[in-house]
Design an enzyme around this catalytic site. Structure first.
Site, short mmCIF file in Angstrom:
data_model
loop_
_atom_site.label_atom_id
_atom_site.label_comp_id
_atom_site.label_asym_id
_atom_site.label_seq_id
_atom_site.Cartn_x
_atom_site.Cartn_y
_atom_site.Cartn_z
N LYS A 119 0.74 -1.35 -0.07
CA LYS A 119 -0.05 -0.19 0.05
C LYS A 119 0.93 1.13 -0.20
CE LYS A 119 -4.43 -1.64 1.59
NZ LYS A 119 -5.36 -1.33 2.56
N LYS A 203 -5.02 -10.19 -6.87
CA LYS A 203 -6.11 -10.26 -6.19
C LYS A 203 -7.17 -9.46 -6.54
CE LYS A 203 -6.07 -8.30 -1.97
NZ LYS A 203 -5.65 -7.65 -0.83
N LYS A 206 -10.59 -3.52 -4.22
CA LYS A 206 -11.25 -2.22 -4.63
C LYS A 206 -10.46 -1.26 -5.32
CE LYS A 206 -13.43 -2.75 0.07
NZ LYS A 206 -13.38 -2.39 1.08
P1 TYM Z 1 -10.68 -5.44 3.85
O1 TYM Z 1 -11.61 -4.35 4.03
O2 TYM Z 1 -9.66 -5.01 2.80
O3 TYM Z 1 -11.41 -6.66 3.30
C1 TYM Z 1 -12.68 -7.14 4.16
C2 TYM Z 1 -12.51 -8.70 4.19
O4 TYM Z 1 -12.68 -9.13 2.55
C3 TYM Z 1 -11.56 -10.09 2.60
N1 TYM Z 1 -11.05 -10.13 1.22
C4 TYM Z 1 -10.87 -10.86 0.29
N2 TYM Z 1 -11.19 -12.32 0.43
C5 TYM Z 1 -10.78 -13.21 -0.74
N3 TYM Z 1 -10.44 -12.62 -1.99
C6 TYM Z 1 -10.14 -11.24 -1.99
N4 TYM Z 1 -10.04 -10.80 -3.19
C7 TYM Z 1 -10.46 -10.40 -0.91
N5 TYM Z 1 -10.26 -9.06 -1.00
C8 TYM Z 1 -10.62 -8.91 0.40
C9 TYM Z 1 -10.46 -9.59 3.41
O5 TYM Z 1 -9.48 -10.78 3.77
C10 TYM Z 1 -11.24 -9.17 4.75
O6 TYM Z 1 -11.61 -10.51 5.38
N6 TYM Z 1 -7.65 -5.03 7.71
C11 TYM Z 1 -9.03 -5.58 7.18
C12 TYM Z 1 -9.80 -5.24 8.05
C13 TYM Z 1 -9.98 -5.26 9.41
C14 TYM Z 1 -10.25 -6.61 10.14
C15 TYM Z 1 -9.90 -6.06 11.65
C16 TYM Z 1 -10.33 -7.82 9.78
C17 TYM Z 1 -9.69 -4.27 10.23
N7 TYM Z 1 -9.77 -4.84 11.82
C18 TYM Z 1 -10.40 -7.04 12.73
C19 TYM Z 1 -10.54 -8.77 10.85
C20 TYM Z 1 -10.46 -8.22 12.23
C21 TYM Z 1 -8.92 -5.32 5.51
O7 TYM Z 1 -8.57 -4.52 5.34
O8 TYM Z 1 -10.04 -6.04 5.14
#
Ligand code: TYM
Length: 340
Positions: A119, A203, A206
């Site tokens: 990032k 991957k 967004k």
């Molecule tokens: P974020 O917002 O990027 O994504 C949210 C969830 O979606 C999953 N994900 C995917 N799974 C499969 N294939 C993909 N291409 C894909 N893109 C995203 C992510 O693995 C995630 O589960 N850091 C985290 C948010 C967060 C969080 C937490 C999660 C903040 N605090 C505490 C769990 C527990 C994030 O940026 O996810």
């Protein structure tokens, strides 16, 4: 399901960033598993708005996005009356515990985080300090509730390992062996890493500049069909077993997506479609995606017509979340030696 040491009752926590549209990866990698878990365990599902601002967000878009993620959770089937749905910034314990964890986590640990490197890109000096300590806030999200299980996609695995390291170091440094559970990642299903529809080595994300790389949860039936039709493939027909997908990243991705949407294994999908051309398979995939996602999108749009109701749901969730986190934070402050 109990925590590794059996001393903490099972509690599920997960979250999503309200930055832009949610996509099929978020749905198949995370939300679908969240829904399954809510039938078995108490769950907290958070909209991590404080994580979102580690990269600048337009305030109006952020507000819209928070409500739209809340609507997506509820439209997908999460029950906010039974479980806790809320946004992170309404519960100050997240930020307060994150500060303690900033003092527990080591810079060396954070330096190894691949997501920060991706990032921040080449210009690391210009990344926000928040982006660097992002995983500490994520550990605080989970541990403010002493949550034991965290359903996420594959890309969050390293952050969860860091959360476990932080919990372990806190427990050891302060001589409180079982204070925090070591939270377990729950990464399961055929689509833990959904790839871009334009490039099977990237991957689905967004932030990909091409909208054709992903299916958004806001796409209508025509957009979904068009994106599936345009998805990159190779010239060979589908193999009849998963071993035949090796080296065919795009084909493997479409089969995984199909399997996840149909709630089948890749094996089953290939038994049915082995030998088929992509034109035929894509038609079936498109119908499946439309029949799963369009009702969800319609329900999201319906909920979004009443933003005040969404805000009330979030406020109620935050109140319940605070009731769990506040006494845990008080204990943490005692453990570290603050006078209050
Ligand atoms: P974020 O917002 O990027 O994504 C949210 C969830 O979606 C999953 N994900 C995917 N799974 C499969 N294939 C993909 N291409 C894909 N893109 C995203 C992510 O693995 C995630 O589960 N850091 C985290 C948010 C967060 C969080 C937490 C999660 C903040 N605090 C505490 C769990 C527990 C994030 O940026 O996810």
């Amino acid at each position: 399901m109990a925590s590794a040491d059996g001393t903490h009752p099972p509690l599920v926590f997960s979250g999503m960033q309200p930055t832009g549209n949610l996509h099929l990866g978020n749905y198949l990698g995370a939300i679908r598993n969240w829904i399954r878990l809510q039938n078995q365990y108490p769950c907290l599902y958070c909209i991590v708005d404080m994580h979102a601002i580690t990269v600048f967000q337009d305030p109006k878009e952020l507000r819209d996005s928070i409500r739209s993620v809340a609507a997506a959770y509820i439209a997908a089937g999460i029950d906010p009356a039974e479980h806790i749905v809320f946004n992170q910034s309404q519960v100050s314990a997240h930020a307060e515990l994150a500060w303690v964890f900033n003092c527990v986590a080591r810079i060396g640990w954070l330096n190894r985080m691949t997501q920060f490197k991706e990032k921040a890109g080449k210009n690391r000096e210009n990344a926000s300090a928040g982006l660097f300590v992002y995983p500490n806030l994520m550990a605080a999200d989970i541990l403010a509730y002493k949550a034991t299980h965290v359903p996420v996609g594959e890309d969050q695995k390293q952050h969860l390992e860091l959360a476990r390291d932080i919990a372990q170091k806190f427990n050891t440094d302060y001589g409180v062996p079982d204070f925090f559970p070591l939270p377990e990642p729950f990464i399961t299903g055929p689509a833990t890493r959904v790839m871009s529809l334009r490039d099977g080595t990237q991957k689905m994300s967004k932030s990909d500049p091409s909208d054709y790389s992903r299916i958004n949860l806001t796409d209508d039936a025509d957009a979904i069909a068009l994106k599936v039709r345009k998805a990159r493939t190779d010239p060979e027909p589908l193999p009849s077993e998963p071993a035949g997908l090796e080296g065919r990243a795009e084909a493997e991705n479409l089969v995984s997506i199909f399997a996840a949407l149909a709630d089948k294994s890749a094996d089953d999908v290939l038994t049915e479609y082995g030998g088929a051309q992509f034109s035929e398979f894509k038609k079936a995939l498109s119908e499946l995606a439309v029949s799963t996602l369009v009702p969800l999108t319609d329900e999201m749009n319906r909920l979004l017509k009443d933003p005040a109701e969404i805000d009330r749901t979030l406020a109620h969730g935050a109140e319940r979340a605070r009731a769990i986190a506040a006494p845990i934070l008080r204990e943490v402050y005692d453990v570290v030696g603050f006078v209050r």
